[in-house]
Scaffold this motif. Structure first.
Motif, short mmCIF file in Angstrom:
data_model
loop_
_atom_site.label_atom_id
_atom_site.label_comp_id
_atom_site.label_asym_id
_atom_site.label_seq_id
_atom_site.Cartn_x
_atom_site.Cartn_y
_atom_site.Cartn_z
N MET A 1 0.81 -1.22 0.00
CA MET A 1 0.00 0.00 0.00
C MET A 1 0.85 1.27 0.00
O MET A 1 0.32 2.36 -0.23
N LYS A 2 2.12 1.15 0.26
CA LYS A 2 2.97 2.33 0.30
C LYS A 2 3.04 2.97 -1.09
O LYS A 2 3.07 2.30 -2.11
N MET A 3 3.09 4.30 -1.09
CA MET A 3 3.11 5.06 -2.33
C MET A 3 4.33 5.97 -2.34
O MET A 3 4.59 6.65 -1.35
N PRO A 4 5.08 5.99 -3.43
CA PRO A 4 6.21 6.92 -3.51
C PRO A 4 5.75 8.36 -3.29
O PRO A 4 4.63 8.74 -3.66
N PHE A 5 6.61 9.16 -2.69
CA PHE A 5 6.23 10.53 -2.34
C PHE A 5 5.82 11.34 -3.57
O PHE A 5 4.88 12.14 -3.52
#
Length: 270
Positions: free
Chosen positions: A30-34
């Motif tokens: 679920m992590k998204m690049p900034f």
């Protein structure tokens, strides 16, 4: 009440039923690049998207400086379509204040610059449309009346009686649009100083707020203005509350109304 029986009836939430990731692996997915987060949060295609709370409300603003403009920009933040009508050529005087609009940046002007826009203006008048009208020109006056016909209300801060002399005050506009909500924001309200102009420091002084700020006179102090334009901001917020109440009243009765407010009123409630 038998609390033990009641507790047994209550459903205990299972961890698996809670929203969100259930494992470290799911969290990583679920992590998204900034960079992608910024693109989503500041989508260029959504810069004019507003909340739905006041969607469909159109409000006119013939205001200056901070006190009354703040009341209108609050409506804009809640989703209303707000149109600010400024003076021709010069516009709102707040445009010509610092920061980023200091006089030394414009060496050809002896006083405040007549072009450019300081951050103080954008802070007090955000999310609005901006036009200029010369009310003394017949074509502009007709345009003003047409805007009133298709709008829900107006906020103005001119000296008391000015709009009445120009045939664009509350009595005149109610004949054009009976559902219209008219707001007049003055320094001192109806009273001996009704025709006097005002700004934040005068509102603080006349209401007595400045007398409780600063060092006591026994220590060489004197009445002192609060550090920021608190009466301007606070007055604007109170006007916004009154406008929302007037909109609710109109929904029940179908009638418009007039709201009168002053900086001194706000200062006595700080």
């Amino acid at each position: 009440m038998d609390w033990e029986k009641e507790l047994k009836k209550m459903k205990v939430c299972d961890f698996d039923e809670l929203p969100g990731p259930k494992s470290k692996e799911e969290l990583e997915e679920m992590k998204m690049p900034f960079e992608e987060y910024c693109k989503k949060a500041f989508d260029v295609g959504n810069e004019f998207v507003k909340p739905d709370a006041l969607k469909g409300i159109r409000w006119l603003s013939t205001t200056m400086y901070i006190f009354t403009p703040h009341s209108v920009t609050n409506l804009a933040e809640l989703g209303a379509e707000c149109i600010k009508i400024e003076m021709p050529r010069m516009g709102d005087p707040m445009r010509h204040t610092s920061p980023f609009n200091e006089a030394y940046l414009y060496p050809l002007h002896d006083t405040r610059p007549m072009s450019g826009t300081g951050l103080g203006f954008t802070n007090a008048n955000s999310n609005e449309y901006y036009i200029t009208l010369d009310y003394h020109v017949p074509e502009a006056k007709r345009l003003y009346y047409n805007l009133v016909k298709m709008s829900d209300g107006l906020t103005e801060c001119y000296r008391h009686g000015t709009f009445d002399r120009w045939k664009q005050g509350y009595r005149d506009l109610m004949e054009i649009n009976p559902r219209f909500i008219y707001v007049w924001g003055g320094g001192f309200g109806y009273g001996p100083k009704i025709f006097g102009g005002s700004y934040d420091i005068l509102g603080q002084a006349h209401a007595g707020l400045a007398s409780v700020t600063g060092a006591h006179e026994d220590f060489g102090g004197h009445a002192t203005k609060a550090s920021n334009w608190c009466i301007d901001w606070y007055s604007g917020s109170q006007i916004t509350t009154a406008i929302l109440a007037a909109l609710y009243y109109r929904n029940k009765t179908g009638l418009g109304t007039m709201i009168e407010f002053s900086q001194v009123q706000a200062a006595t409630r700080c």
